[in-house]
Scaffold this motif. Structure first.
Motif, PDB file in Angstrom:
ATOM      1  N   SER A   1      -8.920  17.781  -1.935  1.00  0.00           N
ATOM      2  CA  SER A   1      -8.393  18.536  -2.967  1.00  0.00           C
ATOM      3  C   SER A   1      -7.234  19.165  -3.069  1.00  0.00           C
ATOM      4  N   ASN A   2      -6.739  19.330  -4.360  1.00  0.00           N
ATOM      5  CA  ASN A   2      -5.240  19.832  -4.681  1.00  0.00           C
ATOM      6  C   ASN A   2      -4.362  19.205  -3.676  1.00  0.00           C
ATOM      7  N   THR A   3      -4.515  17.868  -3.729  1.00  0.00           N
ATOM      8  CA  THR A   3      -3.568  17.114  -2.808  1.00  0.00           C
ATOM      9  C   THR A   3      -2.928  15.687  -3.566  1.00  0.00           C
ATOM     10  N   SER A   4      -1.825  15.656  -3.095  1.00  0.00           N
ATOM     11  CA  SER A   4      -1.220  14.530  -3.938  1.00  0.00           C
ATOM     12  C   SER A   4      -0.710  13.435  -2.771  1.00  0.00           C
ATOM     13  N   ILE A   5      -1.419  12.137  -3.153  1.00  0.00           N
ATOM     14  CA  ILE A   5      -1.235  10.960  -2.410  1.00  0.00           C
ATOM     15  C   ILE A   5      -0.397  10.021  -2.899  1.00  0.00           C
ATOM     16  N   SER A   6       0.728   9.685  -2.440  1.00  0.00           N
ATOM     17  CA  SER A   6       1.744   8.701  -2.769  1.00  0.00           C
ATOM     18  C   SER A   6       1.591   7.483  -1.911  1.00  0.00           C
ATOM     19  N   ILE A   7       1.233   6.378  -2.640  1.00  0.00           N
ATOM     20  CA  ILE A   7       1.156   5.011  -1.800  1.00  0.00           C
ATOM     21  C   ILE A   7       2.011   4.100  -2.339  1.00  0.00           C
TER      22      ILE A   7
ATOM     23  N   PHE B   1      -4.589   0.052  -2.832  1.00  0.00           N
ATOM     24  CA  PHE B   1      -3.302  -0.571  -2.389  1.00  0.00           C
ATOM     25  C   PHE B   1      -2.404  -0.373  -3.371  1.00  0.00           C
ATOM     26  N   SER B   2      -1.096  -0.686  -2.925  1.00  0.00           N
ATOM     27  CA  SER B   2       0.146  -0.582  -3.593  1.00  0.00           C
ATOM     28  C   SER B   2       0.944  -1.724  -3.347  1.00  0.00           C
ATOM     29  N   ASN B   3       1.389  -2.726  -4.364  1.00  0.00           N
ATOM     30  CA  ASN B   3       2.219  -3.759  -4.147  1.00  0.00           C
ATOM     31  C   ASN B   3       3.848  -3.465  -3.691  1.00  0.00           C
ATOM     32  N   ASN B   4       4.451  -4.538  -3.605  1.00  0.00           N
ATOM     33  CA  ASN B   4       5.959  -4.281  -3.263  1.00  0.00           C
ATOM     34  C   ASN B   4       6.769  -3.900  -4.450  1.00  0.00           C
ATOM     35  N   THR B   5       6.453  -3.607  -5.834  1.00  0.00           N
ATOM     36  CA  THR B   5       7.373  -3.165  -6.711  1.00  0.00           C
ATOM     37  C   THR B   5       7.191  -1.617  -7.144  1.00  0.00           C
ATOM     38  N   ARG B   6       5.698  -1.152  -6.993  1.00  0.00           N
ATOM     39  CA  ARG B   6       5.709   0.209  -7.330  1.00  0.00           C
ATOM     40  C   ARG B   6       4.856   0.827  -6.382  1.00  0.00           C
ATOM     41  N   GLN B   7       4.632   2.050  -6.621  1.00  0.00           N
ATOM     42  CA  GLN B   7       3.756   3.267  -5.771  1.00  0.00           C
ATOM     43  C   GLN B   7       2.537   3.564  -6.709  1.00  0.00           C
ATOM     44  N   THR B   8       1.558   3.800  -5.867  1.00  0.00           N
ATOM     45  CA  THR B   8       0.210   4.510  -6.464  1.00  0.00           C
ATOM     46  C   THR B   8       0.351   6.048  -6.267  1.00  0.00           C
TER      47      THR B   8
ATOM     48  N   GLY C   1     -17.870   5.647  -3.718  1.00  0.00           N
ATOM     49  CA  GLY C   1     -18.969   4.907  -3.083  1.00  0.00           C
ATOM     50  C   GLY C   1     -18.475   3.872  -2.220  1.00  0.00           C
ATOM     51  N   LYS C   2     -19.204   3.006  -1.338  1.00  0.00           N
ATOM     52  CA  LYS C   2     -18.778   2.079  -0.378  1.00  0.00           C
ATOM     53  C   LYS C   2     -18.184   0.919  -0.964  1.00  0.00           C
ATOM     54  N   LYS C   3     -17.281   0.261  -0.158  1.00  0.00           N
ATOM     55  CA  LYS C   3     -16.803  -1.097  -0.644  1.00  0.00           C
ATOM     56  C   LYS C   3     -16.088  -1.172  -1.904  1.00  0.00           C
ATOM     57  N   GLY C   4     -15.206  -0.206  -2.258  1.00  0.00           N
ATOM     58  CA  GLY C   4     -14.587  -0.281  -3.340  1.00  0.00           C
ATOM     59  C   GLY C   4     -13.200  -0.848  -3.317  1.00  0.00           C
ATOM     60  N   ASN C   5     -12.542  -1.283  -4.025  1.00  0.00           N
ATOM     61  CA  ASN C   5     -11.083  -1.944  -4.139  1.00  0.00           C
ATOM     62  C   ASN C   5     -10.139  -1.656  -5.429  1.00  0.00           C
ATOM     63  N   PHE C   6      -9.302  -0.855  -5.193  1.00  0.00           N
ATOM     64  CA  PHE C   6      -8.017  -0.432  -5.989  1.00  0.00           C
ATOM     65  C   PHE C   6      -6.768  -1.255  -5.362  1.00  0.00           C
ATOM     66  N   SER C   7      -6.586  -2.365  -6.487  1.00  0.00           N
ATOM     67  CA  SER C   7      -5.378  -3.153  -5.685  1.00  0.00           C
ATOM     68  C   SER C   7      -4.579  -3.390  -6.938  1.00  0.00           C
ATOM     69  N   GLY C   8      -3.312  -4.431  -6.551  1.00  0.00           N
ATOM     70  CA  GLY C   8      -2.905  -4.903  -7.724  1.00  0.00           C
ATOM     71  C   GLY C   8      -1.357  -4.105  -7.601  1.00  0.00           C
ATOM     72  N   GLN C   9      -0.914  -3.959  -9.008  1.00  0.00           N
ATOM     73  CA  GLN C   9       0.591  -3.259  -9.094  1.00  0.00           C
ATOM     74  C   GLN C   9       0.437  -1.789  -9.281  1.00  0.00           C
ATOM     75  N   ALA C  10      -0.141  -1.283  -8.420  1.00  0.00           N
ATOM     76  CA  ALA C  10      -0.136   0.195  -8.345  1.00  0.00           C
ATOM     77  C   ALA C  10      -1.157   0.902  -9.414  1.00  0.00           C
ATOM     78  N   GLY C  11      -1.097   2.310  -9.513  1.00  0.00           N
ATOM     79  CA  GLY C  11      -1.957   2.974 -10.638  1.00  0.00           C
ATOM     80  C   GLY C  11      -1.855   4.412 -10.410  1.00  0.00           C
ATOM     81  N   GLU C  12      -2.279   5.059 -11.256  1.00  0.00           N
ATOM     82  CA  GLU C  12      -2.280   6.469 -11.155  1.00  0.00           C
ATOM     83  C   GLU C  12      -3.785   7.122 -11.416  1.00  0.00           C
ATOM     84  N   CYS C  13      -4.003   8.185 -10.646  1.00  0.00           N
ATOM     85  CA  CYS C  13      -5.501   8.660 -10.876  1.00  0.00           C
ATOM     86  C   CYS C  13      -5.187  10.317 -10.746  1.00  0.00           C
ATOM     87  N   PHE C  14      -5.601  11.088 -11.745  1.00  0.00           N
ATOM     88  CA  PHE C  14      -5.360  12.454 -11.676  1.00  0.00           C
ATOM     89  C   PHE C  14      -6.697  13.039 -12.279  1.00  0.00           C
ATOM     90  N   VAL C  15      -7.277  13.859 -10.963  1.00  0.00           N
ATOM     91  CA  VAL C  15      -8.383  14.750 -11.414  1.00  0.00           C
ATOM     92  C   VAL C  15      -8.210  16.248 -11.300  1.00  0.00           C
TER      93      VAL C  15
END
Length: 333
Positions: free
Chosen positions: A127-133, A148-155, A168-182
């Motif tokens: 909670s109330n945490t910033s994660i930069s990938i 995941f984050s690839n070699n061009t941008r950060q997540t 839940g289990k066995k999830g996969n966030f991949s590809g050219q980075a992304g953003e998630c704000f809760v």
């Protein structure tokens, strides 16, 4: 290096083993090992761990205003039921940080540098945490959930105070980075077997919710927003009409199980999508979509009913779609 009680340090192969209360130290070394017991408290401590070094800290540890710098193929391992508050965690150059089960991570700033990993056990509370990938880095949340984050941008993932965030289990966030704000008092719940490709943007505004079922598959450039993000007023009544607490609690997004969302689709609040449905590429969804159908367009409308889909391209048997997801389309209310 010097003779003192409960102290050991040398130039190579450093090793400190013990169970200490209120220990404060800054430590660096080559190929070193630190093992610290259970129920330890750290306040305003600095850990510098580098060059194939390893530190293992036992269960029920409390960390407050502490800095961890893990560099050059090193490893930091934290036991179960730890409390991490107001800390800075930097993981760089093929290093790894591992959190045990049921760890509380609050008010932290986490940076996962190039080629590095952050692993979290089951039932961790973030909670109330910033994660930069950053480049080619990854995060493992719960059992086989990868970010995941690839070699061009950060997540960027930001989970604010009071947010409810579960994957839940066995999830996969991949590809050219992304953003998630809760945001605060918001809920993001993602079921098992979820996958999403790069350039995603998930925004769960304060007091709203986004719930995604099991085995959902999202393509590239997906946008999900649970509110407008800015305030709109009625000039006559002078009242906020789109973002009060009463409005927010009735706004949300619900996706059923086994939903396929096509490239560059946008899903807005007040949307509900039934099990087994497909959202076409570049569609805008802000309505109720029934099960086992294809919906596409701006705004998205049902264009075909009674369909099922499989992750396997070229599948020749309907059973590949999963028997649980093969149903006739039912009309929505």
């Amino acid at each position: 290096l010097r003779q003192e009680t409960q102290y050991y340090e040398d130039l190579h192969g450093n090793k400190i083993i013990g169970n200490y209360q209120g220990l404060k130290f800054a430590f660096s070394g080559f190929y070193s090992v630190i093992e610290i017991g259970q129920n330890v408290q750290f306040q305003e401590t600095v850990f510098y761990i580098h060059n194939d070094s390893r530190i293992e800290i036992g269960e029920n540890t409390q960390m407050h205003k502490t800095v961890f710098s893990v560099d050059n193929e090193s490893e930091l391992k934290i036991g179960e039921d730890a409390q991490f508050m107001d800390n800075q965690i930097c993981i760089h150059n093929s290093s790894e940080v591992i959190f045990g089960n049921e760890v509380c991570i609050r008010n932290n700033n986490v940076e996962i540098g190039d080629m590095s990993k952050l692993n979290m056990g089951t039932e961790c509370n973030v909670s109330n945490t910033s994660i930069s990938i950053k480049k080619c880095a990854q995060t493992l949340l719960e059992e086989r959930v990868y970010v995941f984050s690839n070699n061009t941008r950060q997540t960027i993932w930001i989970i604010e105070e009071g947010a409810n965030f579960t994957i839940g289990k066995k999830g996969n966030f991949s590809g050219q980075a992304g953003e998630c704000f809760v945001c605060g008092k918001a809920q993001l719940k993602i079921g098992e077997g979820f996958s999403i490709n790069g350039n995603y943007r998930i925004v769960v505004n304060q007091g709203t919710s986004v719930i995604i079922g099991d085995d959902c598959m999202f393509s590239y450039d997906i946008s999900i927003r649970s509110n407008d993000g800015h305030s709109i007023f009625d000039i006559v009544s002078k009242e906020n009409i789109n973002s009060t607490n009463d409005v927010n609690k009735n706004r949300g997004i619900i996706l059923g199980n086994h939903v396929w969302v096509g490239e560059r689709a946008c899903i807005l609040y007040n949307t509900q999508i039934g099990d087994g449905s497909i959202i076409g590429a570049m569609s805008l969804v802000k309505s109720n979509i029934p099960n086992n159908c294809i919906a596409a367009g701006i705004p998205a409308k049902v264009i075909k009913k009674n369909v099922a889909w499989s992750r396997e391209e070229g599948a020749e048997d309907l059973i590949k779609c999963g028997q649980a997801y093969v149903h006739y389309t039912e009309e929505v209310q």
